[in-house]
Write an enzyme that holds these catalytic residues in place. Structure first.
Site, PDB file in Angstrom:
ATOM      1  N   PHE A 185       3.985   0.528  -5.141  1.00 12.02           N
ATOM      2  CA  PHE A 185       4.653   0.345  -3.848  1.00 12.02           C
ATOM      3  C   PHE A 185       5.740  -0.716  -3.902  1.00 12.02           C
ATOM      4  CE2 PHE A 185       3.305   2.994  -0.328  1.00 12.02           C
ATOM      5  CZ  PHE A 185       2.502   3.838  -1.055  1.00 12.02           C
ATOM      6  N   ASN A 231      -1.908  -0.111   5.995  1.00 11.99           N
ATOM      7  CA  ASN A 231      -0.608   0.567   6.102  1.00 11.99           C
ATOM      8  C   ASN A 231       0.512  -0.432   6.357  1.00 11.99           C
ATOM      9  OD1 ASN A 231      -1.577   3.047   5.505  1.00 11.99           O
ATOM     10  ND2 ASN A 231      -1.186   3.991   7.489  1.00 11.99           N
ATOM     11  N   CYS A 260       2.954   8.316   9.143  1.00 10.00           N
ATOM     12  CA  CYS A 260       1.976   7.214   9.218  1.00 10.00           C
ATOM     13  C   CYS A 260       2.606   5.837   9.340  1.00 10.00           C
ATOM     14  CB  CYS A 260       1.059   7.258   8.004  1.00 10.00           C
ATOM     15  SG  CYS A 260       0.238   8.827   7.840  1.00 10.00           S
ATOM     16  N   LYS A 277       8.894  12.255   1.270  1.00  7.39           N
ATOM     17  CA  LYS A 277       8.564  11.792  -0.078  1.00  7.39           C
ATOM     18  C   LYS A 277       8.273  13.022  -0.923  1.00  7.39           C
ATOM     19  CE  LYS A 277       3.688  11.250  -0.108  1.00  7.39           C
ATOM     20  NZ  LYS A 277       2.548  10.391  -0.293  1.00  7.39           N
ATOM     21  N   GLU A 306      -9.202   7.072   7.042  1.00  6.27           N
ATOM     22  CA  GLU A 306      -8.797   7.851   5.869  1.00  6.27           C
ATOM     23  C   GLU A 306      -7.598   7.171   5.217  1.00  6.27           C
ATOM     24  OE1 GLU A 306     -10.395  10.620   4.519  1.00  6.27           O
ATOM     25  OE2 GLU A 306      -9.024   9.730   3.089  1.00  6.27           O
ATOM     26  N   PHE A 307      -7.590   7.106   3.904  1.00  5.69           N
ATOM     27  CA  PHE A 307      -6.473   6.435   3.215  1.00  5.69           C
ATOM     28  C   PHE A 307      -5.671   7.410   2.360  1.00  5.69           C
ATOM     29  CE2 PHE A 307      -9.826   3.270   3.895  1.00  5.69           C
ATOM     30  CZ  PHE A 307      -9.129   2.357   4.676  1.00  5.69           C
TER      31      PHE A 307
END
Ligand code: UGA
Length: 475
Positions: free
Chosen positions: A268, A227, A279, A339, A150-151
């Protein structure tokens, strides 16, 4: 299709609700009865956009909750394992929950079933699940094991699921791959996006999800490598920000130039107080452990972690630079979540900074739009005061610290900020404002990778304190 999702954490809950949204008959399995009761009552245990709507839409219709894994396994064609894989002391992932679920499934199934790893797991987990199921009596021809990482990002998990950059299906047989692919068909053929009540997502009409089929091992590695790469991008830009500070350049300008290269990209590349969450920190350690176990030194990953840790210390030094001494200083901490868009405080750099400042003897009043309830549990002795809003937190504080990138913080009314603060000092760990704007507002402003704004209107007290600090440092 009949689908079971085991584990109702961020990944499991979102995946379960989204599979129901795609028209599948989903049963969500968890051994936490309290959580199941809350879900059954219609509560949504996490702060996640669109999730309450999806739970409301499908609860009792296409989405059911149970603690009976054996029954759920027997009635399902696909069983997604989405249980936790926390880090052990050595950084390696603890797969005992995955193993225990695999055992229970092996004993329960009586027809061909596909077990799908959804949790982030090290390479070879797929083979281990297979072995454990065989050892527990499941005949080889009665099951397959796929890897479907899963992203999704917290805060935009539902739209990330429904409008993915890619869907990765790792399987070692065509029969298995075909079944997992079928579960995603409405996203791949685009039919989901034509539904009048589809959850709105990215503005890319007509959208069709891109599905990549790989071996199970490659799929497992794609997740860890993705990741690690994203974390590396963040640490890279944070290291560049430090160089900017040393030479007097502006990291935001550097990022515009750097990110405009389509091979690099803008995303990013936001400098800040470092990445956190459940994560990146965990997956970096697990990926490094996988490399080590296979006789490889992946030193780059060590450096990514080192830069990230150092980024928090750099921020603390900035606070000292702005305020000279810390003991007894009253600080407003805006942001506690790791975040924006989430109430998750796991491995939050904001929380780490608040704790470090408490150790220095600061008095902290914090505000976060979503994470205060969770944060309060970490300060049961009332070590931190919580405010009802950002302006309440600022009243009479010696400085404002911006720690989470919530959009609302970037829209603060600066004259009001200045009038509420005792000293006109803002230390911004997320670069939410432009230095020019802060200068115009008469605020002393310290951010990441950009020149400080000191001696703002009234000249108080930024410049004097900064110079005193610098003299101290030099001495
Ligand atoms: C991350 C990945 O982005 C997802 O693709 C992945 O599925 C997920 O981990 C997972 O493995 O489950 P998430 O942890 O929800 O998602 O959050 P991100 O949006 O990636 O942010 C991670 C941290 O990096 C946050 O602390 C954020 O503030 C920080 N960040 C992000 C930066 O400091 N700068 C940036 O430019 C971007």
């Amino acid at each position: 299709m009949k689908i079971a999702v085991v584990g109702s954490g961020y990944v499991g809950l979102v995946a379960g609700a989204c599979f129901a949204e795609l028209g599948h008959d989903v049963v969500l399995v968890d051994n936490d009865q309290q959580k199941l009761n809350a879900l059954q009552r219609g509560e949504c245990p996490i702060h996640e956009k669109f999730l309450p709507e999806l739970l409301e839409r499908h609860r009792g219709q296409l989405l059911h909750f149970t603690d009976d894994l054996a029954a759920a396994a027997r009635q399902s064609q696909l069983i997604f394992i989405a249980v936790g894989t926390p880090p052990k002391e050595d950084g390696d992932a603890d797969l005992s929950y995955v193993e225990s679920v695999a055992k229970d499934i092996a004993v329960a199934i009586d027809d061909y079933t596909i077990v799908v790893e959804k949790s982030t797991v090290p390479v070879y987990t797929n083979s281990w699940i297979r072995r454990i199921m065989l050892l527990n009596g499941a005949p080889a021809e009665m099951f397959d094991v796929a890897s479907n990482p899963e992203f999704l990002r917290e805060g935009s998990a539902v739209t990330d699921f429904l409008y993915p950059d890619r869907i990765v299906v790792g399987a070692d047989s065509e029969r298995c791959a075909a079944a997992v692919k079928e579960a995603y068909e409405p996203l791949v053929d685009g039919s989901y996006y034509n539904q009048p009540d589809a959850i709105p997502g990215r503005d890319l009409a007509p959208f069709r999800a891109h599905l990549i089929q790989t071996s199970a091992k490659s799929a497992e590695l794609i997740k860890h490598a993705s990741n690690a790469f994203l974390a590396m991008k963040i640490s890279f830009v944070n290291a560049v920000a430090s160089v900017c500070e040393a030479v007097g350049a502006d990291v935001e300008q550097v990022c515009e130039g750097l990110g405009s290269d389509s091979r690099i990209g803008r995303r990013f590349l936001r400098p800040g107080i470092g990445y956190g969450g459940s994560c990146f920190p965990k997956d970096l350690l697990a990926f490094r452990a996988v490399a080590r176990e296979n006789g490889l030194q992946f030193g780059l990953l060590d450096e990514v972690v080192t830069v990230n840790d150092e980024q928090r210390n750099r921020f603390l030094r900035k606070v000292k630079k702005a305020l000279w001494t810390l003991k007894g200083k009253k600080l407003a901490a805006l942001g506690l979540a790791f975040k924006n868009g989430t109430d998750d405080i796991r491995e939050s750099p904001a929380m780490a900074i608040v704790k470090a400042l408490l150790r220095e003897g600061c008095v902290i009043t914090a505000f976060d739009p979503a994470a205060m309830e969770r944060a309060a549990q970490e300060f049961p002795d009332g070590a931190v005061n919580f405010a009802a809003g950002p302006y309440e937190a600022l009243r009479d504080a010696d400085a404002c610290l911006l720690l989470t990138e919530w959009e609302d913080f970037g829209a603060l009314d600066l004259p009001r900020v200045k009038s509420l603060l005792r000293y006109p000092i803002v230390v911004d760990g997320r670069n939410l404002f432009s230095p020019e704007k802060m200068r115009a507002a008469g605020l002393n402003y310290y951010s990441i990778g950009r020149p400080d704004v000191t001696g703002g209107r009234n000249g108080l007290p930024g410049k004097a304190l900064t110079e005193a600090f610098e003299e101290d440092q030099a001495a």
